[in-house]
Write an enzyme that holds these catalytic residues in place. Sequence first.
Site, PDB file in Angstrom:
ATOM      1  N   THR A 143       1.025  -1.141  -0.047  1.00  0.00           N
ATOM      2  CA  THR A 143       0.144  -0.054  -0.037  1.00  0.00           C
ATOM      3  C   THR A 143       1.014   1.010   0.027  1.00  0.00           C
ATOM      4  O   THR A 143       0.146   2.466   0.421  1.00  0.00           O
ATOM      5  CB  THR A 143      -0.819  -0.028   1.117  1.00  0.00           C
ATOM      6  OG1 THR A 143      -0.275  -0.233   2.232  1.00  0.00           O
ATOM      7  CG2 THR A 143      -2.069  -0.947   1.148  1.00  0.00           C
ATOM      8  N   ILE A 184      12.213  15.446  -2.995  1.00  0.00           N
ATOM      9  CA  ILE A 184      11.091  16.308  -3.625  1.00  0.00           C
ATOM     10  C   ILE A 184      11.261  17.731  -3.519  1.00  0.00           C
ATOM     11  O   ILE A 184      10.884  18.270  -4.415  1.00  0.00           O
ATOM     12  CB  ILE A 184       9.708  15.791  -2.556  1.00  0.00           C
ATOM     13  CG1 ILE A 184       9.442  14.175  -2.756  1.00  0.00           C
ATOM     14  CG2 ILE A 184       8.574  16.606  -3.047  1.00  0.00           C
ATOM     15  CD1 ILE A 184       8.034  13.667  -2.168  1.00  0.00           C
ATOM     16  N   GLY A 185      11.479  18.271  -2.475  1.00  0.00           N
ATOM     17  CA  GLY A 185      11.829  19.516  -2.321  1.00  0.00           C
ATOM     18  C   GLY A 185      12.687  20.144  -3.381  1.00  0.00           C
ATOM     19  O   GLY A 185      12.388  21.235  -4.137  1.00  0.00           O
ATOM     20  N   GLU A 187      13.709  18.678  -6.621  1.00  0.00           N
ATOM     21  CA  GLU A 187      13.006  18.395  -7.833  1.00  0.00           C
ATOM     22  C   GLU A 187      11.928  19.379  -7.883  1.00  0.00           C
ATOM     23  O   GLU A 187      12.049  20.004  -9.025  1.00  0.00           O
ATOM     24  CB  GLU A 187      12.374  16.735  -7.905  1.00  0.00           C
ATOM     25  CG  GLU A 187      13.587  15.831  -7.915  1.00  0.00           C
ATOM     26  CD  GLU A 187      13.161  14.393  -8.130  1.00  0.00           C
ATOM     27  OE1 GLU A 187      14.034  13.685  -8.485  1.00  0.00           O
ATOM     28  OE2 GLU A 187      12.091  14.254  -8.240  1.00  0.00           O
ATOM     29  N   ALA A 316      10.565   3.772  -5.806  1.00  0.00           N
ATOM     30  CA  ALA A 316       9.759   2.680  -6.696  1.00  0.00           C
ATOM     31  C   ALA A 316      10.417   1.621  -7.265  1.00  0.00           C
ATOM     32  O   ALA A 316       9.931   0.529  -7.022  1.00  0.00           O
ATOM     33  CB  ALA A 316       9.423   3.348  -7.797  1.00  0.00           C
ATOM     34  N   HIS A 441      33.841   6.089 -26.898  1.00  0.00           N
ATOM     35  CA  HIS A 441      34.558   7.716 -26.754  1.00  0.00           C
ATOM     36  C   HIS A 441      33.748   8.439 -27.931  1.00  0.00           C
ATOM     37  O   HIS A 441      33.611   7.791 -29.299  1.00  0.00           O
ATOM     38  CB  HIS A 441      35.897   7.571 -27.009  1.00  0.00           C
ATOM     39  CG  HIS A 441      36.293   9.136 -27.161  1.00  0.00           C
ATOM     40  ND1 HIS A 441      36.614  10.024 -25.989  1.00  0.00           N
ATOM     41  CD2 HIS A 441      36.756   9.959 -28.254  1.00  0.00           C
ATOM     42  CE1 HIS A 441      36.950  11.149 -26.370  1.00  0.00           C
ATOM     43  NE2 HIS A 441      37.205  11.109 -27.638  1.00  0.00           N
TER      44      HIS A 441
HETATM   45  P1  NAD Z   1      13.139  13.471   2.380  1.00  0.00           P
HETATM   46  O1  NAD Z   1      13.148  12.714   3.715  1.00  0.00           O
HETATM   47  O2  NAD Z   1      14.289  13.039   1.206  1.00  0.00           O
HETATM   48  O3  NAD Z   1      13.687  14.815   2.865  1.00  0.00           O
HETATM   49  C1  NAD Z   1      12.976  15.687   3.874  1.00  0.00           C
HETATM   50  C2  NAD Z   1      13.643  16.807   4.311  1.00  0.00           C
HETATM   51  O4  NAD Z   1      12.971  17.652   5.352  1.00  0.00           O
HETATM   52  C3  NAD Z   1      14.746  16.348   5.353  1.00  0.00           C
HETATM   53  O5  NAD Z   1      16.215  16.796   4.902  1.00  0.00           O
HETATM   54  C4  NAD Z   1      14.404  16.944   6.609  1.00  0.00           C
HETATM   55  O6  NAD Z   1      15.543  17.240   7.395  1.00  0.00           O
HETATM   56  C5  NAD Z   1      13.524  17.969   6.198  1.00  0.00           C
HETATM   57  N1  NAD Z   1      12.736  18.682   7.503  1.00  0.00           N
HETATM   58  C6  NAD Z   1      11.719  17.696   8.384  1.00  0.00           C
HETATM   59  N2  NAD Z   1      11.343  18.639   9.207  1.00  0.00           N
HETATM   60  C7  NAD Z   1      11.610  19.870   8.832  1.00  0.00           C
HETATM   61  C8  NAD Z   1      11.249  21.009   9.526  1.00  0.00           C
HETATM   62  N3  NAD Z   1      10.345  21.177  10.412  1.00  0.00           N
HETATM   63  N4  NAD Z   1      11.660  22.405   8.841  1.00  0.00           N
HETATM   64  C9  NAD Z   1      12.604  22.352   7.887  1.00  0.00           C
HETATM   65  N5  NAD Z   1      13.071  21.064   7.512  1.00  0.00           N
HETATM   66  C10 NAD Z   1      12.461  19.611   7.655  1.00  0.00           C
HETATM   67  O7  NAD Z   1      11.807  13.615   2.114  1.00  0.00           O
HETATM   68  P2  NAD Z   1      11.000  14.137   0.773  1.00  0.00           P
HETATM   69  O8  NAD Z   1      11.965  15.072   0.050  1.00  0.00           O
HETATM   70  O9  NAD Z   1       9.562  14.382   1.055  1.00  0.00           O
HETATM   71  O10 NAD Z   1      10.822  12.501  -0.054  1.00  0.00           O
HETATM   72  C11 NAD Z   1       9.980  11.507   0.537  1.00  0.00           C
HETATM   73  C12 NAD Z   1      10.374  10.193   0.008  1.00  0.00           C
HETATM   74  O11 NAD Z   1      10.088  10.019  -1.207  1.00  0.00           O
HETATM   75  C13 NAD Z   1      11.863   9.850   0.179  1.00  0.00           C
HETATM   76  O12 NAD Z   1      12.080   8.627   0.815  1.00  0.00           O
HETATM   77  C14 NAD Z   1      12.233   9.860  -1.123  1.00  0.00           C
HETATM   78  O13 NAD Z   1      13.342   8.755  -1.439  1.00  0.00           O
HETATM   79  C15 NAD Z   1      11.288   9.446  -2.102  1.00  0.00           C
HETATM   80  N6  NAD Z   1      11.190  10.142  -3.242  1.00  0.00           N
HETATM   81  C16 NAD Z   1      12.263   9.702  -4.299  1.00  0.00           C
HETATM   82  C17 NAD Z   1      12.398  10.352  -5.490  1.00  0.00           C
HETATM   83  C18 NAD Z   1      13.397  10.074  -6.412  1.00  0.00           C
HETATM   84  O14 NAD Z   1      14.086   8.924  -6.282  1.00  0.00           O
HETATM   85  N7  NAD Z   1      13.916  10.871  -7.226  1.00  0.00           N
HETATM   86  C19 NAD Z   1      11.688  11.489  -5.802  1.00  0.00           C
HETATM   87  C20 NAD Z   1      10.678  11.771  -4.980  1.00  0.00           C
HETATM   88  C21 NAD Z   1      10.554  11.346  -3.783  1.00  0.00           C
END
Ligand code: NAD
Length: 462
Positions: A143, A184-185, A187, A316, A441
Amino acid sequence: MPDFDLIIVGAGPGGYVAAIRAAQLGLSVACVEQERTLGGTCVRVGCIPSKALLESSERFAMAGHALEEHGVRVGEVTLDLARMMQRKADVVKSNTDGVAYLFKKHKIERFEGRGELKGAGHVVVHGTDGETELHAEHVVLATGSRVAPLRGVEIDGERIVTSTEALEFDEVPESLVVIGAGVIGLELGSVWARLGARVTVLEYLDRILLGIDDEIAKESRKIFTKQGLDIRTGVRVTGASVEDGTVTVEVEDGESVKADRVLVATGRLPNSEGLGLEEAGVETDAAGRVTVDERFMTNLERVYAIGDLIHGPMLAHKAEEDGVAVAELIAAGRAPHVDYLLVPNVVYTEPEIASVGHTEEALREAGTPYRKGVFPFQANGRARAIGLTSGKVKILAHKETDRVLGVHIVGPRAGDLIAECVAAMAFHATSEDVARVVHAHPTLAEAVKEAALAVDGRALHI
Ligand code: NAD
């Protein structure tokens, strides 16, 4: 008699791949999914739509500033956001339709509704037109996960949003605050910055991209800052409120920040609630993840869990590998071991960031003796030819055995380059092995070979 050999709850990359593999192996499979379309977060509101927007926004940004040096004049570049969003929706639809086609092809029976585990071999589907009882020999729970709530910051889906809504803005916000400098932040922050928003990233830790090798994260931060992202670390967000369409973000011991929109990207939580786990007696850990053994089996006989719902990286492709393994275990009684250390991690920014294996900090901390080879894209002919020279490849190898222990890349197409490194590590290659392999190359992959040569101090082009 059970209705099916296998019931899978959830049709994301974990669940749908498990369903396909199980069907290939001759099992009768039912898949329960509460959304109308198949593919889960990744296909519907995650990986796929974000990559569509990352591609479109990068083309927009390049048309604005990077074509002239190639001798291409395009005149005024304007944005048609509605068209960009329509393209993204089309890309998503072709993928969700693709999964539906695969279900049909493999005669996987699809049930629409929320699945609830009632005990070993028993699932109830809560659909819009009532409840359906399903029985099977085996049940796989897949899920996935959901956005973790942030205390003091209430998501309203309009001004304060999650990644789902940040893929759907109908206009470019003048200013966007991103909470969390994770994947996510960065990207989605990149997407909106390229399209013209003033983006401020607030991160609690003193670094970005926790989990990524420190040297690579530092270099990435410099590149993103140059691109115009205002990244502030050591900032803990404690609250947010909306007034007259403007959001005020409160931070601990600091000045509040105002923005048109706020994206909360502070991590995800496993979707283990509302699944009937407690009532059925399935154990979870303190983080809400379902506890499984090395065969993905929960404490209930023949009830399994995979993907974001269990331990390991929330990715994924990790869920897909779990899905294949659990299907093979159920159908054939044997399965490949999924080594989570060898799950590559890719951030699809520009440039991309990709890594596999141990970070340098982890090796240092464990006292593992290592050598390191670094090669910058600046010295790679193909990178110069395509005009994307930021970043580097770093290879870490054991000091005595030379076995590759980790590879970390920030640079053009890093997400594709890492595949070779994963394969090398999976076959227990040494840095010498990687260095001796012929690389075409001129390709970006030569930077990997050169980094491997650099481990032994013999890089050729630097
Ligand atoms: P993340 O865990 O990668 O990052 C979250 C960040 O938020 C951390 O650095 C944390 O310290 C910070 N944070 C937490 N609380 C805070 C606060 N109160 N104030 C300021 N900063 C704070 O989480 P995400 O970016 O949301 O991603 C979630 C999941 O989705 C991850 O496991 C990620 O691997 C997955 N994901 C992967 C991809 C990819 O592989 N390209 C893309 C999107 C998401």
